[in-house]
Design an enzyme around this catalytic site. Sequence first.
Site, mmCIF file in Angstrom:
data_model
loop_
_atom_site.group_PDB
_atom_site.id
_atom_site.type_symbol
_atom_site.label_atom_id
_atom_site.label_comp_id
_atom_site.label_asym_id
_atom_site.label_seq_id
_atom_site.Cartn_x
_atom_site.Cartn_y
_atom_site.Cartn_z
ATOM 1 N N CYS A 99 1.831 -1.920 4.066
ATOM 2 C CA CYS A 99 2.544 -1.335 5.206
ATOM 3 C C CYS A 99 4.039 -1.241 4.901
ATOM 4 O O CYS A 99 4.661 -0.189 5.117
ATOM 5 C CB CYS A 99 2.276 -2.179 6.454
ATOM 6 S SG CYS A 99 2.950 -1.480 7.960
ATOM 7 N N CYS A 100 4.620 -2.325 4.367
ATOM 8 C CA CYS A 100 6.053 -2.287 4.009
ATOM 9 C C CYS A 100 6.307 -1.230 2.939
ATOM 10 O O CYS A 100 7.338 -0.561 2.950
ATOM 11 C CB CYS A 100 6.515 -3.648 3.484
ATOM 12 S SG CYS A 100 6.769 -4.906 4.747
ATOM 13 N N CYS B 13 10.840 -5.036 11.881
ATOM 14 C CA CYS B 13 9.903 -4.354 12.771
ATOM 15 C C CYS B 13 9.477 -5.286 13.907
ATOM 16 O O CYS B 13 9.361 -6.509 13.714
ATOM 17 C CB CYS B 13 8.680 -3.923 11.992
ATOM 18 S SG CYS B 13 9.030 -2.669 10.745
ATOM 19 N N CYS C 117 6.562 -7.817 13.455
ATOM 20 C CA CYS C 117 6.693 -8.728 12.314
ATOM 21 C C CYS C 117 7.920 -9.622 12.409
ATOM 22 O O CYS C 117 8.306 -10.251 11.419
ATOM 23 C CB CYS C 117 6.737 -7.929 11.016
ATOM 24 S SG CYS C 117 5.240 -6.971 10.730
ATOM 25 N N CYS D 64 10.365 -7.617 1.546
ATOM 26 C CA CYS D 64 9.472 -6.473 1.714
ATOM 27 C C CYS D 64 9.509 -5.535 0.519
ATOM 28 O O CYS D 64 8.885 -4.500 0.532
ATOM 29 C CB CYS D 64 9.826 -5.716 2.989
ATOM 30 S SG CYS D 64 11.556 -5.285 3.066
HETATM 31 S S1 SF4 Z 1 7.761 -5.274 8.605
HETATM 32 FE FE1 SF4 Z 1 5.645 -5.154 9.442
HETATM 33 S S2 SF4 Z 1 5.432 -3.218 10.572
HETATM 34 FE FE2 SF4 Z 1 7.323 -3.154 9.352
HETATM 35 S S3 SF4 Z 1 6.738 -2.086 7.532
HETATM 36 FE FE3 SF4 Z 1 6.527 -4.279 7.041
HETATM 37 S S4 SF4 Z 1 4.416 -4.853 7.611
HETATM 38 FE FE4 SF4 Z 1 4.830 -2.796 8.474
#
Ligand code: SF4
Length: 247
Positions: free
Chosen positions: A125-126, A208, A211, A237
């Site tokens: 996701c990141c 986010c 998170c 990330c």
């Molecule tokens: S912080 Fe969470 S929602 Fe944002 S990109 Fe990373 S995993 Fe995805």
Amino acid sequence: MTKTETGIPPGELADQNSRFESGGPEDVLRWADETFGQRAVQVSSFGLEDVALFDMYWRINEDARVMTLDTLRLPTETYTLFDQFQLRYRVEIEAQYPDLEAVRAMIREKGFNLFYKGVQNRKRCCGIRKVDPLNKALAGVDAWITGLRRDQGMDRGSIDIVEWDAQHGNYKINPLANWTFDQVREYVDANDVPYNELHDRGYPSLGCAPCTRAVEPGEDIRAGRWWWEGDPDAKECGLHIVEAASR
Ligand code: SF4
């Protein structure tokens, strides 16, 4: 001037860095502005360091550029700050968005809140929402400016103020590398810089919405990021890989 014409000899960069260590962030930003002009951009998550840094940068160049990664999952308070910032500084925030087809495919396969179901999912996701858009955006600039500080821990303890970023083929500039959190806070207060109201509700580090949580007094400043994952060393990330070729 193109990206390849901006090369600074490594020895010169080392000398420059030792001068910057005893100067202030404004000296670094002035140098960045003189050296790269509009080919430099601040990459900002609009945390406290980032807003302080942009205020300094804007005082040097009212057309200073600022870019952010809009993951489409940010807290409402962060979008409110974006609006405040655009009004205060008359700047257009260059928002970078994820590839929607990649987001759609990821959600179809793993679900909307996949990040809670394993580190690999979270990193995917990141990667899609942050790392890929950043890489794409950085391909077009000669220098990027960050609000990283050495005492934030993890790999950040070894960053230089100006580094050659081999991954992106440009310079990464960290004017606040040797500042403390208290210095940042003092700057923000003294200059009435707009900041994210979540900081006043226990969020030292912003990201986010799903998170990021508030931390308790005395907890590590990044304890609120991906708190369900056990390994504190994994709390990056992928945006900031330390590759200081200048040392
Ligand atoms: S912080 Fe969470 S929602 Fe944002 S990109 Fe990373 S995993 Fe995805």
